[in-house]
Enzyme design. Sequence first.
Site, PDB file in Angstrom:
ATOM      1  N   PHE A   1       0.724   8.829  -3.283  1.00 23.34           N
ATOM      2  CA  PHE A   1       0.979   7.389  -3.277  1.00 23.34           C
ATOM      3  C   PHE A   1      -0.207   6.651  -2.658  1.00 23.34           C
ATOM      4  O   PHE A   1      -0.651   6.972  -1.569  1.00 23.34           O
ATOM      5  CB  PHE A   1       2.254   7.097  -2.492  1.00 23.34           C
ATOM      6  CG  PHE A   1       2.564   5.631  -2.414  1.00 23.34           C
ATOM      7  CD1 PHE A   1       2.856   4.908  -3.569  1.00 23.34           C
ATOM      8  CD2 PHE A   1       2.512   4.953  -1.203  1.00 23.34           C
ATOM      9  CE1 PHE A   1       3.105   3.539  -3.508  1.00 23.34           C
ATOM     10  CE2 PHE A   1       2.780   3.590  -1.136  1.00 23.34           C
ATOM     11  CZ  PHE A   1       3.074   2.882  -2.294  1.00 23.34           C
ATOM     12  N   GLN A   2      -0.729   5.673  -3.369  1.00 25.46           N
ATOM     13  CA  GLN A   2      -1.865   4.857  -2.933  1.00 25.46           C
ATOM     14  C   GLN A   2      -3.128   5.677  -2.667  1.00 25.46           C
ATOM     15  O   GLN A   2      -3.958   5.301  -1.851  1.00 25.46           O
ATOM     16  CB  GLN A   2      -1.494   3.998  -1.711  1.00 25.46           C
ATOM     17  CG  GLN A   2      -0.436   2.969  -2.092  1.00 25.46           C
ATOM     18  CD  GLN A   2      -0.262   1.867  -1.073  1.00 25.46           C
ATOM     19  OE1 GLN A   2      -0.464   2.081   0.112  1.00 25.46           O
ATOM     20  NE2 GLN A   2       0.142   0.688  -1.539  1.00 25.46           N
TER      21      GLN A   2
ATOM     22  N   LYS B   1      -5.721   9.729   6.859  1.00 24.68           N
ATOM     23  CA  LYS B   1      -4.724   9.381   7.872  1.00 24.68           C
ATOM     24  C   LYS B   1      -4.623  10.454   8.966  1.00 24.68           C
ATOM     25  O   LYS B   1      -4.457  10.123  10.144  1.00 24.68           O
ATOM     26  CB  LYS B   1      -3.367   9.169   7.200  1.00 24.68           C
ATOM     27  CG  LYS B   1      -2.425   8.318   8.032  1.00 24.68           C
ATOM     28  CD  LYS B   1      -1.217   7.889   7.218  1.00 24.68           C
ATOM     29  CE  LYS B   1      -0.236   7.101   8.067  1.00 24.68           C
ATOM     30  NZ  LYS B   1       0.959   6.729   7.306  1.00 24.68           N
TER      31      LYS B   1
ATOM     32  N   GLU C   1      -7.437  -8.716   0.515  1.00 28.02           N
ATOM     33  CA  GLU C   1      -8.582  -7.939   1.004  1.00 28.02           C
ATOM     34  C   GLU C   1      -9.909  -8.513   0.515  1.00 28.02           C
ATOM     35  O   GLU C   1     -10.933  -8.385   1.172  1.00 28.02           O
ATOM     36  CB  GLU C   1      -8.464  -6.473   0.594  1.00 28.02           C
ATOM     37  CG  GLU C   1      -7.366  -5.700   1.340  1.00 28.02           C
ATOM     38  CD  GLU C   1      -5.987  -5.850   0.705  1.00 28.02           C
ATOM     39  OE1 GLU C   1      -5.853  -6.614  -0.287  1.00 28.02           O
ATOM     40  OE2 GLU C   1      -5.045  -5.197   1.189  1.00 28.02           O
TER      41      GLU C   1
ATOM     42  N   MET D   1     -19.724 -25.107 -15.014  1.00 26.96           N
ATOM     43  CA  MET D   1     -20.977 -24.486 -15.428  1.00 26.96           C
ATOM     44  C   MET D   1     -20.845 -23.834 -16.804  1.00 26.96           C
ATOM     45  O   MET D   1     -21.761 -23.889 -17.625  1.00 26.96           O
ATOM     46  CB  MET D   1     -21.426 -23.459 -14.381  1.00 26.96           C
ATOM     47  CG  MET D   1     -22.774 -22.849 -14.659  1.00 26.96           C
ATOM     48  SD  MET D   1     -24.064 -24.116 -14.794  1.00 26.96           S
ATOM     49  CE  MET D   1     -24.683 -24.159 -13.117  1.00 26.96           C
TER      50      MET D   1
END
Lengths: 175, 577
Positions: free
Chosen positions: B129-130, B179, B67, B492
């Site tokens: 969940f999630q 959802k 993602e 760097m």
Amino acid sequence: MENQWFTISVYSENQVGLLNRISGIFLKRHINVESLNVSKSEIEGISKFTIVVNTTEDWTRHIVSQIEKQIEVIKAFYHTDDETIYQESALFKIGSHLLFDERQIQNIIKDSHAQIVTVSREFFVLAKTGRRHEIDQMYHELEPFGIMQFVRSGRIAVTKAEMPISALLAEFQQA
Amino acid sequence: MEPVKELKKQQTQEKALKITGAEAIIHCLLAEGVNTLYGYPGGAIMPVYDELYKFRDQLHHVLTRHEQGAVHAAQGFARASGRVGVAIATSGPGATNLVTGLADAQIDSTPVVCITGQVPRHLLGSDAFQETDIIGISTPVTKWNYQITRAEEIPEILAKAFYIARSGRPGPVLVDITKNAQFDSLDFTYKPCKGVRSYKPVPQPDLAAIEAAAHLINQAKKPYIVFGQGIILGKAEAELKAFVEKSGIPAAWTILGLSALDSDHPLNVGMVGMHGNYGPNVLTNECDLLLAIGMRFDDRVTGNLATYAKQAKVIHFEIDPAEVNKNVKVDLALLGNAKETLALLLPKIEKKSHGAWLGEFHKKYEEEYEAVIRRDMKPDKPGLTMAEVIAEINKATDHNAIIVTDVGQHQMVACRYAKFRQSKSNITSGGLGTMGFALPAAIGAKMGAMDREVIAIAGDGGYQMNIQELGTIFQTRTPVKIVVLNNDFLGMVRQWQELFFDKRYASTVMTNPDFVKIAEGYHIKACRVSERADLAGAVAEMIACPDAYFLEVKVEKEDNVFPMIPSGASVSDIRLK
Ligand SMILES: Cc1ncc(C[n+]2csc(CCOP(=O)(O)OP(=O)(O)O)c2C)c(N)n1
């Protein structure tokens, strides 16, 4: 620049996440909010946040512009104590027996112009509205006798001068 | 009948279409002109993916490999095309993986809309969940965010999301959609958002302030322009050029302003900031008038504020009132879009040239050339320098490529030496400095500007932070060119360790894999170069290749980027070595 007390007034739409967004602005800059009050405002459907901070004017100006930048914020202002009329409220819960056993308490109540909200067999509740130092003073006077519970509200304030928001809101009314 | 056509027909009949929330999301995206979006599926966003499948002919969903890749690709798309980039993810880990990209887009003012799935409304707050509080998490790193829990809210909120992302000072918006709202039906009609009453995206220009600015500009003996991304975001490139040419004022840029003015323009004097050019930094403290246009005085630009341009009057051209007097106290603020402000200012300024003053920039350039640039470009040692590679890319692309850089030494070298003649050509993570940005952002940039050559330039460290996006390049056959400048160090950070930590190279040595084999594993043509003699040929072959191409260049291991303003030092104390 010296630290000073500032009252920040925020006019906003009433949206769930906005309180989180505004408090995040203080959090990100490690600035403590001394008090916060959210209520409806003089304009229908518009909320008003009253936030008190103790910091420099530079920081306050900076915070106010960051607050004003949030999508749901209509306008934000800041004022010094001299420019506002402000109050806090406090409730004191005290054992009822003290009213009779301790004479001094009756004098404190009288002198402080506190209100007795309720009295029961076990306790009574005093309400005091005023400046922070007046409430603090009353607290110190009552403390030796035992305070069962104490709570103080955030500052609420109105400005002495007109809030320059009326024109903006008139625009809203037309839209 | 095609769904969109049917929708249009039904709408013209003033009859709302009864569709699911998930389908409504697709119609909203199409109505906003979205043709490409980046994302990754999962439980809480599956109804939307089901609709994406049905609409796959109209909406190109690019499956990234992470993602973070999706949101950076959306950013790259936005920055190359000037349109809103869109990324989509599931709830929980899908949503949290977007956070770095949101923060990057927020600080670099990039218009993106992220859509995340969320657990059904009745499970909110149950640690389902999630489930994760992505609204709470993303609040400090979004311009706006909103949680939709009812299907009916979808059209209005998505319209508002796109409007807020692209208007005024652009930025990222996240819309979290439960959802149940994706499954439920609504009467769909779409009205693009034309305004939000509590939000004024562009302040009105103040004509009196413009008069005052013209007066200061006409009086100034040593005026100096520093411009930033505000020129690109405000589409003010032509106005800037006209303004620079009429006023004769030397103009320098911040790294996000790079490419807004032709690199070879005679009044383009180079880059400001920590690794910027010598003259533009030192002369900041010698000008008498500083015109800061569409830039925000980042600390990497100003160095120590207490010694920044104190002798000069400062005029700030700025769209965001919250930026004015934030870091540098200014004498005059010109609020508004730079395009409009510059156009209003142009007729009020006198045509001038500042030959002697411009000459000071040239003199400083000579000093920088002797101390730094000659060594970078024509080194007297066998090891390749990063600057040589950039110069070769300039030559092979005739200054026409889009360069997408990662973060580190190669980024600074690329910004210093890459040449541009078109705007929106330098895409880099400026404000956040996000390693791993370049590869996915280049995918988005290519898709946002298919007719341009797009070259990602990364270090061996940052490249590996989103190296999985090679899979996206392979699957979508996106012809991006990838250059890794490999010094086998986190360069760097190693430079800072050398200069400020007595060469204690704590965790900056990289034992690297065979990058060529990895690219080849994804069926991407690949080549490695370590000799100067092979460089030009390899770069030319890469540019000539019609497909994706990976080029690893082994560069000198312990080179440093100079000039450099040590952190906390003044712009006048910039070091040439
Ligand atoms: C996500 C992230 N983590 C850490 C850093 C700190 N950082 C800045 S530059 C750098 C080294 C980059 O090394 P490399 O990608 O090899 O590029 P080089 O500097 O060698 O060109 C690091 C670790 C960062 N900018 N971003």
